[in-house]
Design an enzyme around this catalytic site. Structure first.
Site, PDB file in Angstrom:
ATOM      1  N   GLN A 248      66.632  17.869  70.082  1.00  0.00           N
ATOM      2  CA  GLN A 248      67.067  16.674  69.376  1.00  0.00           C
ATOM      3  C   GLN A 248      68.573  16.599  69.381  1.00  0.00           C
ATOM      4  O   GLN A 248      69.246  17.607  69.408  1.00  0.00           O
ATOM      5  CB  GLN A 248      66.592  16.705  67.919  1.00  0.00           C
ATOM      6  CG  GLN A 248      65.124  16.459  67.772  1.00  0.00           C
ATOM      7  CD  GLN A 248      64.746  16.461  66.332  1.00  0.00           C
ATOM      8  OE1 GLN A 248      64.852  17.471  65.698  1.00  0.00           O
ATOM      9  NE2 GLN A 248      64.306  15.348  65.823  1.00  0.00           N
TER      10      GLN A 248
ATOM     11  N   ILE B 235      69.619  20.427  65.657  1.00  0.00           N
ATOM     12  CA  ILE B 235      70.833  20.086  66.384  1.00  0.00           C
ATOM     13  C   ILE B 235      70.435  19.963  67.849  1.00  0.00           C
ATOM     14  O   ILE B 235      69.627  20.731  68.353  1.00  0.00           O
ATOM     15  CB  ILE B 235      71.905  21.177  66.188  1.00  0.00           C
ATOM     16  CG1 ILE B 235      73.216  20.792  66.858  1.00  0.00           C
ATOM     17  CG2 ILE B 235      71.423  22.525  66.681  1.00  0.00           C
ATOM     18  CD1 ILE B 235      74.356  21.775  66.579  1.00  0.00           C
ATOM     19  N   SER B 236      70.992  18.982  68.542  1.00  0.00           N
ATOM     20  CA  SER B 236      70.568  18.779  69.914  1.00  0.00           C
ATOM     21  C   SER B 236      71.208  19.780  70.851  1.00  0.00           C
ATOM     22  O   SER B 236      72.135  20.514  70.508  1.00  0.00           O
ATOM     23  CB  SER B 236      70.897  17.365  70.373  1.00  0.00           C
ATOM     24  OG  SER B 236      72.185  17.283  70.871  1.00  0.00           O
ATOM     25  N   SER B 237      70.678  19.800  72.068  1.00  0.00           N
ATOM     26  CA  SER B 237      71.247  20.673  73.093  1.00  0.00           C
ATOM     27  C   SER B 237      72.646  20.206  73.457  1.00  0.00           C
ATOM     28  O   SER B 237      72.951  19.012  73.426  1.00  0.00           O
ATOM     29  CB  SER B 237      70.376  20.652  74.343  1.00  0.00           C
ATOM     30  OG  SER B 237      70.588  19.452  75.046  1.00  0.00           O
TER      31      SER B 237
END
Length: 483
Positions: free
Chosen positions: A55, A128-130
């Site tokens: 995400q 937390i996104s990549s």
């Protein structure tokens, strides 16, 4: 109204070669906020072989000093091995990713994985996104030093921190109070003075601070929210994923003469925008009857060329005259963002790398080719699946290989994989068909699988995953068997 704060995407899980560079169990760094040193990148390391759900979440001259920050080398290897090789070219964006202390935006229990190119939980059923997803979205936004940017979905604060040194001001909205407060605390502690946050409904934007030069939306509505269009300045641009729950397109849009001019960039997958946007959604997935879209690859992907289309009511056209393709191209020209590679776009699938739709004697398939051990070559699709309504499925495909050799990781071989996730998007495990090796003509492979009762969605993944050679997949299917 409620807006999901973070975007859902697919990204790569770090391989041992990268994790060895991550200072696990290292005490928390105290980054300096002086201007970061120029980015110099180390030698390349291998591409990961597995893919997971991810995400995306959201300075002055904030950053880290390599001399005092034990995470600096891990960040720079992350940029070199995972982000630059995946197609992000903007040097300012790469520099910001390399200097932004991602470990400061994740909980202590997952800090040892902060510089893996993967999603990490941050609480409130969000992640937390990549770094790759953040870098790609930021590059597409084309941030300029004078820009005032609105971000929908603060999340951990990481996306806002990456934008901070690249623009004049970032205004970021978070609907989940606990996340918004935690992000604000982290941003304050690290000295990101030009990031302004508020707790509120992102669907409504931030009218008091409008107009904005750029807007970045990290969740997917079925159509563009009218308030956001109203708050975008004339000539400004918006990056937003639009579409069905699991079938979306990432768009770059420019406001010209009061109208939104849109350019489709690539197929993508983000969490849905909830609240008003979700209540008006016309097409909903059926998790009791999971299906794979275009598993036979016979559907051709829509062109990513600029097109002239009549705006819908939700796009808030102010003028009535149609806007021609030449005007669209002129409006988008100044952004200078990368041109998408349509050859890697396959209808219904997304995040393709080194893959193309190939037609042989009238039969279409997905063809993956890779000559560099460890380099990614894969294709992904998200589906809704409710483990309380589907107890077992049959997963099947046809596969053909040519000169396939294992990559640097133990599981770097062609496979068909399914990963399950619960309502909080926690990983419930992965099951694979394969791996496949060598040279072999078409073979059908299938397996009856139990679906975890807590499953609410899944990711289907096919590809070489770091192996070299060529593999063709066709007739990728899910059939409901039980319940």
């Amino acid at each position: 109204m409620r807006v999901t704060s973070l975007s859902l995407a697919i990204t790569a899980f770090a391989s041992p070669s990268l994790s060895a560079q991550n200072p696990a169990q290292t005490p928390e760094a105290n980054p300096s906020h002086s201007h970061p040193s120029p980015l110099t990148l180390p030698a390349n390391v291998s591409e990961p072989s597995r893919i997971i759900l991810a995400q995306s979440s959201g300075s002055g001259e904030s950053g880290t000093n390599s001399n005092s920050d034990p995470y600096a080398l891990a960040r720079r290897r992350l940029v070199d091995a995972r982000i630059r090789t995946a197609g992000v070219k903007n040097e300012r964006v790469l520099w910001s990713i390399a200097e932004t202390p991602r470990h400061e935006f994740v909980p202590a229990n997952v800090r040892d994985k902060a510089y893996f190119d993967m999603a990490l939980p941050i609480g409130a059923a969000q992640t937390i996104s990549s770094p790759f997803i953040v870098a790609s979205m930021t590059e597409t936004l084309d941030p300029q030093p004078t820009d005032r940017v609105l971000e929908i979905g603060t999340g951990s604060g990481y996306q806002a921190a990456v934008l901070s040194p690249l623009v004049a001001d970032v205004y970021s909205i978070e609907i989940v109070e606990s996340l918004g407060l935690t992000a604000r605390a982290a941003l304050d502690r690290l000295g990101y003075e030009n990031v302004h946050t508020r707790i509120g409904d992102g669907f409504l934007g931030w009218p008091e601070e409008a107009p904005f030069d750029k807007i970045i939306v990290t969740c997917s509505p079925e159509s563009v929210p009218v308030p956001l269009v109203e708050q975008l300045r004339e000539g400004g641009s918006m990056i937003i994923p639009v579409g069905e729950r699991y079938q979306q397109t990432l768009y770059r849009m420019v406001k010209r003469d009061g109208e939104l001019i849109r350019q489709p960039l690539r197929p993508t997958l983000f969490v849905p925008m909830t609240g008003t946007a979700e209540s008006g959604r016309k097409t909903l997935p059926d998790p009791a009857n999971p299906v794979i879209v275009n598993g036979d690859f016979e559907e051709e992907s829509e062109s990513t060329e600029l097109t002239e289309t009549a705006p819908t009511e939700s796009e808030l056209p102010i003028g009535n005259d149609p806007v021609g393709v030449d005007a669209i191209r002129d409006a988008l020209e100044p952004l200078g963002t990368p041109t998408p590679n349509p050859s890697e776009f396959i209808e219904g699938w997304y995040y393709g790398r080194q893959v193309a739709r190939f037609v042989e004697e009238g039969n279409a398939m997905a063809r993956f080719e890779n000559a560099t051990p460890g380099l990614g070559s894969h294709l992904l699709q998200g589906i809704a699946i409710d483990g309380s309504k589907v107890s077992t499925i049959r997963l099947s495909t046809r596969v053909r290989t040519h000169n396939v050799a294992k990559g640097p990781d133990s599981d770097a071989l062609p496979m068909l994989a399914i990963s399950y996730y619960d309502t909080n998007r926690r990983d419930l495990g992965m099951i694979t068909l394969g791996p496949y090796r060598g040279t072999r003509d078409w073979k059908k492979d299938s397996r009856i699988l139990r679906v975890p009762p807590a499953a609410k969605e899944a990711i289907i993944r096919i590809g070489l995953f770091g192996a070299t050679g060529r593999v063709d997949f066709d007739d990728v299917k899910i059939e409901k068997m039980g319940r």
